[in-house]
Design a protein around this motif. Sequence first.
Motif, PDB file in Angstrom:
ATOM      1  N   MET A 178     -14.411  16.865   5.426  1.00 51.36           N
ATOM      2  CA  MET A 178     -13.979  16.152   6.625  1.00 51.36           C
ATOM      3  C   MET A 178     -13.361  17.133   7.618  1.00 51.36           C
ATOM      4  O   MET A 178     -12.546  17.973   7.233  1.00 51.36           O
ATOM      5  N   PRO A 179     -13.754  17.025   8.875  1.00 47.37           N
ATOM      6  CA  PRO A 179     -13.198  17.944   9.860  1.00 47.37           C
ATOM      7  C   PRO A 179     -11.815  17.519  10.336  1.00 47.37           C
ATOM      8  O   PRO A 179     -11.377  17.949  11.389  1.00 47.37           O
ATOM      9  N   SER A 180     -11.152  16.664   9.588  1.00 43.68           N
ATOM     10  CA  SER A 180      -9.871  16.160  10.085  1.00 43.68           C
ATOM     11  C   SER A 180      -8.894  16.016   8.935  1.00 43.68           C
ATOM     12  O   SER A 180      -9.264  15.600   7.836  1.00 43.68           O
ATOM     13  N   ALA A 182      -6.619  13.873   8.914  1.00 43.13           N
ATOM     14  CA  ALA A 182      -6.069  12.522   8.983  1.00 43.13           C
ATOM     15  C   ALA A 182      -6.446  11.699   7.759  1.00 43.13           C
ATOM     16  O   ALA A 182      -5.650  10.910   7.269  1.00 43.13           O
ATOM     17  N   LEU A 183      -7.679  11.899   7.237  1.00 41.66           N
ATOM     18  CA  LEU A 183      -8.144  11.031   6.146  1.00 41.66           C
ATOM     19  C   LEU A 183      -7.365  11.264   4.850  1.00 41.66           C
ATOM     20  O   LEU A 183      -6.920  10.298   4.231  1.00 41.66           O
ATOM     21  N   LEU A 186      -4.140   9.612   5.286  1.00 45.67           N
ATOM     22  CA  LEU A 186      -4.279   8.158   5.236  1.00 45.67           C
ATOM     23  C   LEU A 186      -4.423   7.682   3.795  1.00 45.67           C
ATOM     24  O   LEU A 186      -3.813   6.701   3.383  1.00 45.67           O
ATOM     25  N   LEU A 189      -1.147   7.819   2.061  1.00 53.01           N
ATOM     26  CA  LEU A 189      -0.225   6.814   2.610  1.00 53.01           C
ATOM     27  C   LEU A 189      -0.606   5.415   2.144  1.00 53.01           C
ATOM     28  O   LEU A 189       0.250   4.601   1.797  1.00 53.01           O
ATOM     29  N   LEU A 190      -1.905   5.127   2.105  1.00 49.51           N
ATOM     30  CA  LEU A 190      -2.330   3.741   1.912  1.00 49.51           C
ATOM     31  C   LEU A 190      -2.603   3.366   0.468  1.00 49.51           C
ATOM     32  O   LEU A 190      -2.658   2.172   0.160  1.00 49.51           O
TER      33      LEU A 190
ATOM     34  N   LEU B  73      -1.446  -2.098   9.684  1.00 50.10           N
ATOM     35  CA  LEU B  73      -2.502  -1.462   8.878  1.00 50.10           C
ATOM     36  C   LEU B  73      -3.735  -1.197   9.736  1.00 50.10           C
ATOM     37  O   LEU B  73      -4.383  -0.155   9.614  1.00 50.10           O
ATOM     38  N   ILE B  76      -3.175   1.893  11.900  1.00 45.87           N
ATOM     39  CA  ILE B  76      -3.346   3.146  11.154  1.00 45.87           C
ATOM     40  C   ILE B  76      -4.828   3.413  10.910  1.00 45.87           C
ATOM     41  O   ILE B  76      -5.344   4.508  11.172  1.00 45.87           O
ATOM     42  N   ALA B  77      -5.545   2.366  10.411  1.00 46.52           N
ATOM     43  CA  ALA B  77      -6.957   2.548  10.069  1.00 46.52           C
ATOM     44  C   ALA B  77      -7.773   2.871  11.314  1.00 46.52           C
ATOM     45  O   ALA B  77      -8.634   3.760  11.294  1.00 46.52           O
ATOM     46  N   THR B  80      -7.119   6.444  12.583  1.00 51.18           N
ATOM     47  CA  THR B  80      -7.770   7.440  11.724  1.00 51.18           C
ATOM     48  C   THR B  80      -9.274   7.429  11.917  1.00 51.18           C
ATOM     49  O   THR B  80      -9.901   8.487  12.028  1.00 51.18           O
ATOM     50  N   LEU B  84     -11.609  10.447  13.194  1.00 50.40           N
ATOM     51  CA  LEU B  84     -12.682  10.990  12.363  1.00 50.40           C
ATOM     52  C   LEU B  84     -14.004  10.997  13.101  1.00 50.40           C
ATOM     53  O   LEU B  84     -14.748  11.994  13.068  1.00 50.40           O
ATOM     54  N   ARG B  87     -13.906  13.700  15.852  1.00 51.76           N
ATOM     55  CA  ARG B  87     -13.975  15.065  15.335  1.00 51.76           C
ATOM     56  C   ARG B  87     -15.358  15.368  14.760  1.00 51.76           C
ATOM     57  O   ARG B  87     -15.870  16.483  14.899  1.00 51.76           O
TER      58      ARG B  87
END
Lengths: 314, 99
Positions: A178-180, A182-183, A186, A189-190, B73, B76-77, B80, B84, B87
């Motif tokens: 993944m180029p990020s 964030a995942l 996430l 966190l989730l 939620l 956040i989703a 993200t 994604l 990017r």
Amino acid sequence: MGTAGVIFDGLLALALVWLAWQATRAADLFHAVVSFIVFGLLMALAWVRLEAPDIALAEAAIGAGATGALLLSALDRLVTREGRRTVLYEPGAAWGFWIPAGAALLGALTLAAWKLPAPGLGDEVLASLGASGVDHPVTAVLLNFRALDTLLEIGVLLLAAVTIWSLGRAPSPLVPVMPSPALPALGRLLFPVFVLVAAYLLWRGSHAPGGAFPAGAVLGAGAILMLLAGARPWIRSSEHGPWRWILSLGLAMLLAAGIAGTVMGQAFFQYPPGTAGPLILLLEVAAGLSIALLLFALYLRGEPCEHGYRGSGP
Amino acid sequence: MSTAQWIGGLMVLAGIPFFLLGTLGLLRFPDVYTRLHALAKADNVGLGLVCIGLGIQSASVTLLLKLVLIWVLMLIASATAAGLIARTALARGLRPWGT
């Protein structure tokens, strides 16, 4: 239901038919997969309109979520091999067979729906709800009155996972880089939220919409998210191999509960009096865990392999 | 109708234009980045207004908190997912519009 409700339902039905057509006939497979996912979401909405929130939950989580993720990952493997895969349909192919066959099927279904007993079996279920051990009619049907159906459903899932694992090893690397950042963030966190929601749905199942299937689907989706975020599968044959029994735990427990009745001189799936409530809770936990792990196992696209990597996660 | 019902109804109504404008942006904007911009902004504000409006209308604190949790939620989703997609598009060499 007012006019607005009728218009909404009509639009929903038309959109469902259109999306089903797109999902099966679109030449571009990505288009077809996205149509299928949107079809699942709208189908969940249709179940809500039919006042069946249990099925809506399962449809949204399994039909749209987990199956959508599976289809997209399958598509990804097709695309990397030989460019964007498309399917060309020959116009007019086999119409002479499909139109009469479709019309006959539609007619038979209409006849079957027409002949259903008018109020359905809802009254019978409600009348014997007191003896079922739970307060929610859907759970009573799924895990007591028609527990055999649930047994077979979990059996089908297990069979699918065994078939996929027997086809080969899981691809490596499992997910594209993944180029990020964030995942992964996430996912970390989730994932506790996924576990919390799954436990909540499982606990709710005894008295309100919820239960093993939505709970398992939510937990399985959380595990798939962790996998996409870069976690490594934890259950491999060399280490933690015995934990694979959880995959068949739900089926084994349901089968044991069904056969135990026969051994004790009762009917198949007749629970001993007074134990139905705790027994159903036990079966729900086992089935929920199995469903979560089975959906995750399907997503691995093969038996998790030994590359000596270490990692955390599901 | 009580005051809470009026306030809740007005908030839901105020949320609808955000969805409409977000959809318009998705259909009319020229490239993936501007479309994401329209969706990620508009849907989040619209969903927040609808969730809080429905929560106020329900006159139940538990339900209001559950709806707000759903909104958080979603925030956040959605953030993200938008990041994604953007990017990945950039990594595959899609040039932003106008550059």
